[in-house]
Motif scaffolding. Sequence first.
Motif, mmCIF file in Angstrom:
data_model
loop_
_atom_site.group_PDB
_atom_site.id
_atom_site.type_symbol
_atom_site.label_atom_id
_atom_site.label_comp_id
_atom_site.label_asym_id
_atom_site.label_seq_id
_atom_site.Cartn_x
_atom_site.Cartn_y
_atom_site.Cartn_z
ATOM 1 N N MET A 158 0.902 -1.134 -0.068
ATOM 2 C CA MET A 158 0.258 0.013 0.045
ATOM 3 C C MET A 158 1.004 1.465 -0.042
ATOM 4 O O MET A 158 1.731 1.412 0.952
ATOM 5 N N HIS A 159 0.718 1.959 -0.991
ATOM 6 C CA HIS A 159 1.287 3.374 -0.948
ATOM 7 C C HIS A 159 0.501 4.345 -0.294
ATOM 8 O O HIS A 159 -0.614 4.629 -0.533
ATOM 9 N N LEU A 160 1.405 4.515 0.861
ATOM 10 C CA LEU A 160 0.852 5.949 1.704
ATOM 11 C C LEU A 160 1.191 7.271 1.489
ATOM 12 O O LEU A 160 2.291 7.729 1.554
ATOM 13 N N THR A 161 0.475 7.952 0.565
ATOM 14 C CA THR A 161 0.594 8.899 -0.209
ATOM 15 C C THR A 161 0.454 10.499 0.824
ATOM 16 O O THR A 161 0.974 11.611 0.467
ATOM 17 N N GLY A 162 -0.025 9.980 2.086
ATOM 18 C CA GLY A 162 0.043 11.157 2.913
ATOM 19 C C GLY A 162 0.873 11.112 3.884
ATOM 20 O O GLY A 162 0.299 11.708 5.103
ATOM 21 N N MET A 163 1.938 10.363 3.950
ATOM 22 C CA MET A 163 2.762 10.424 5.239
ATOM 23 C C MET A 163 3.765 11.515 5.028
ATOM 24 O O MET A 163 4.229 12.040 4.227
ATOM 25 N N PHE A 164 3.960 11.936 6.359
ATOM 26 C CA PHE A 164 4.769 13.090 6.619
ATOM 27 C C PHE A 164 5.803 12.925 7.808
ATOM 28 O O PHE A 164 5.364 12.142 8.746
ATOM 29 N N ASN A 165 6.862 13.310 7.770
ATOM 30 C CA ASN A 165 7.853 13.567 8.998
ATOM 31 C C ASN A 165 7.894 14.844 9.743
ATOM 32 O O ASN A 165 7.252 15.670 8.967
ATOM 33 N N PRO A 166 7.856 14.547 11.010
ATOM 34 C CA PRO A 166 7.718 15.828 11.748
ATOM 35 C C PRO A 166 9.069 16.868 11.868
ATOM 36 O O PRO A 166 8.833 17.614 12.684
ATOM 37 N N LEU B 273 -3.787 11.672 5.734
ATOM 38 C CA LEU B 273 -2.558 12.193 6.154
ATOM 39 C C LEU B 273 -2.143 11.661 7.472
ATOM 40 O O LEU B 273 -2.992 11.200 8.385
ATOM 41 N N MET B 274 -0.991 11.321 7.706
ATOM 42 C CA MET B 274 -0.248 10.535 8.975
ATOM 43 C C MET B 274 1.074 11.013 9.071
ATOM 44 O O MET B 274 1.686 11.615 8.045
ATOM 45 N N GLN B 275 1.704 10.693 10.256
ATOM 46 C CA GLN B 275 3.130 10.881 10.405
ATOM 47 C C GLN B 275 3.928 9.950 11.099
ATOM 48 O O GLN B 275 3.482 8.796 11.188
ATOM 49 N N TYR B 276 4.988 10.235 10.874
ATOM 50 C CA TYR B 276 6.162 9.141 11.460
ATOM 51 C C TYR B 276 5.639 9.013 13.026
ATOM 52 O O TYR B 276 5.826 7.664 13.465
ATOM 53 N N VAL B 277 4.926 9.583 13.762
ATOM 54 C CA VAL B 277 4.771 9.375 15.122
ATOM 55 C C VAL B 277 3.779 8.418 15.303
ATOM 56 O O VAL B 277 3.471 7.992 16.290
ATOM 57 N N ASP B 278 2.981 8.269 14.120
ATOM 58 C CA ASP B 278 2.003 7.054 14.010
ATOM 59 C C ASP B 278 2.626 5.661 13.685
ATOM 60 O O ASP B 278 1.777 4.739 13.942
ATOM 61 N N VAL B 279 3.692 5.616 13.310
ATOM 62 C CA VAL B 279 4.325 4.350 13.228
ATOM 63 C C VAL B 279 4.400 3.349 14.346
ATOM 64 O O VAL B 279 4.032 2.218 14.352
ATOM 65 N N ALA B 280 5.125 3.883 15.205
ATOM 66 C CA ALA B 280 5.232 3.047 16.632
ATOM 67 C C ALA B 280 3.873 2.615 17.056
ATOM 68 O O ALA B 280 3.630 1.442 17.464
ATOM 69 N N PRO B 281 2.758 3.298 17.314
ATOM 70 C CA PRO B 281 1.557 2.602 17.624
ATOM 71 C C PRO B 281 0.820 1.572 16.634
ATOM 72 O O PRO B 281 0.242 0.749 17.246
ATOM 73 N N THR B 282 1.200 2.137 15.611
ATOM 74 C CA THR B 282 0.604 1.127 14.605
ATOM 75 C C THR B 282 1.448 -0.546 14.534
ATOM 76 O O THR B 282 0.620 -1.246 14.593
ATOM 77 N N PHE B 283 2.701 -0.334 14.620
ATOM 78 C CA PHE B 283 3.285 -1.645 14.911
ATOM 79 C C PHE B 283 2.945 -2.312 16.172
ATOM 80 O O PHE B 283 2.905 -3.675 16.245
ATOM 81 N N LEU B 284 2.742 -1.585 17.176
ATOM 82 C CA LEU B 284 2.329 -2.399 18.447
ATOM 83 C C LEU B 284 1.065 -2.969 18.300
ATOM 84 O O LEU B 284 0.735 -4.053 18.814
ATOM 85 N N ALA B 285 0.173 -2.211 17.830
ATOM 86 C CA ALA B 285 -1.357 -2.853 17.549
ATOM 87 C C ALA B 285 -1.170 -3.928 16.473
ATOM 88 O O ALA B 285 -1.974 -4.899 16.893
ATOM 89 N N ALA B 286 -0.297 -4.154 15.627
ATOM 90 C CA ALA B 286 -0.251 -5.172 14.879
ATOM 91 C C ALA B 286 0.503 -6.388 15.806
ATOM 92 O O ALA B 286 0.067 -7.529 15.169
ATOM 93 N N ALA B 287 1.208 -6.205 16.530
ATOM 94 C CA ALA B 287 1.718 -7.031 17.425
ATOM 95 C C ALA B 287 0.822 -7.571 18.734
ATOM 96 O O ALA B 287 1.089 -8.344 19.094
#
Length: 469
Positions: A64-72, A275-289
Motif C-alpha cells: 500500500m502506497h501511503l501518499t499522505g505520510m509526513f515526517n515531523p 494524512l499521517m505522520q512518523y509518530v503514528d508508526v510505533a503505535p501501529t506496529f504495536l497494535a499489529a503485534a
Amino acid sequence: MKLTRLVTVVALLLLSLCPAIHAAEARPNFLIIVADDLCWRDLGYEGNKEVKTPNLDKLCAESMHLTGMFNPATTCSPTRHSLYTGLYPIRSGAYPNHTRVYDGTRSLFTHLKDAGYRVALQNKEHVGPPESFPYQHIPGADDLTETRAFVTRDASQPWFMVYASNDPHSPWDRGTPADPAKITIPPYLHDNLQTRKQLAKYYGEIGKLDSQVGALLDLLEQTSQTKNMLVLFVSEQGSSFPYGGKWSVYDNGIRASALVRWPGKVAPGSTSPALMQYVDVAPTFLAAAGIDPEKIDVKCPDAAGASGFDGRSFLKILADGGEAFRSHIFAQHTTLGSYGAKEPYPMRAVRDTRYKFIRNLAPDNTFWIQGIHESQPFISWQKNAANKPDPALAARVKWLSHRPAEELYDLQNDLYETKNLAADPELATIKATLGTQLDAWMKQQDDQGMVAENKAKTRSTKMGKGEGD
C-alpha cells in the motif's frame, strides 16, 4: 484409568495453551527500511522516470502506497527519533540534529523487546541514549551476513529490525551517476552545469539504495521470512539540494514516500492518501503485534502530563485503504545544531489536505548553514545570480536566507510552494484556523519557540560514523 486421566489432563493443558501459541504465531515480524536524505519525489514509482528504482518499484506494486505520510522534522536525527518513539521532537527532547531523547524515554525497540521480540538496527543509528534504544547493532549496509543470522536465529521468536541505509546522503560518491546532459532539472532547482552534475550523482546514489533494498528483500525471501512480515519503507526527509527539502518545512522536506507490504493483510498495489505522520508508526506496529498502544507509557509526558504516544495506530487504514485519518500534520525545524548554523532560525508548520501555514520565528535573522549555503550547487547559483541579469534567480537565492514571519501556500495550485499567500485577505480565515491548530500543538508539546531554539545545543550529542548533516 490412570493413563486415561493423564491423557485427558495433557489434552486439556494443550488446549489451554493453544490461544497463546496461536497468538505467538500470529505476531508478525517487522522491518523498517529508512533511506537517508531522499526527497520523496525522486523515486520511479513516485513519477520520476529518470531515477532507476526497479526494486522499490516492485515493492510498491506489492504494497500500500501511503501518499499522505509526513515526517515531523527536517533533519535525520529528530526524524528518526520520532519514527522510533511515536513522539514529536520538542516533547521528546530530540529536536536539533545530532540529538537524544530525554532520559527514561521508551522507544518501539523497548516496547517490542519487552513483549518478547528480538530487536536490531542495521547501519546508521543517529539516536540516543542507548538505554532508550536497546537494539542489537548490525554494522554496515552492504554486508547482510549478520542480517541473515539475526532474522533466522530463532523461528519461534518474532523480530523487529530497522535497516538504515546511508544512501543517498551526500557526497553522492556511490552508485552509477546519470548522464548530466540528459536529466530533467526539477522546477525548484536552478538549471546550470553544477546542478546537473550534482543531481546526476544524487540520482546514481538513489540507484545504490535501490540495489540494497533488492538484496535485503531477496534475503528475506531466501530465508522464508516474508509470509507474516510487515515491511515499511520510508524516504526520511528531503535531499540537501537548495529547496530539495532538508532543513526546510516545505513538502520536499516533510513529505515522505512510504510503502507498507504485509501479505494477506494489506492489498498489493493499493493506495491511501490519508494524512499521517512518523509518530503514528510505533503505535501501529504495536497494535499489529497485539499490544494496545493506548496503554503504553512512553515515560516522557507532554505539557499536560499525558504519557502516551503523540501518534496513533493506522491499522484500519492498512486494512481498508481509507482516506481519513488526521486532519492536520505538524512539523518543525531547529537550525542550531546543524553544521554552519550562523543564527537561530526556527520554523514551525501545520498542513491540512490543501493548505500549509509556516511560522519563521526569527525572520530578522539570517538562515545560513553549511549544508546549503557553503556547498554546491548553491555557490554556483550565487555566482550566476551576480553575473547575469536574472531577477527570478536572485530572488530565489535571497529567499534561501531570508523569509517572512508567515508563509501560507495553496498546495493544490502551487505544488512547489513558491507563491506566499499569507497576506491574501481572502485566505485570512484559513490562515487563522491553521494558526490556531499550530498554537494548540505547540502548547501540547511545551514548545516555547525561541526558548527551545536557544536550548538546542543542550540537546545535542556527538555524531557517530556516517551521521553528518
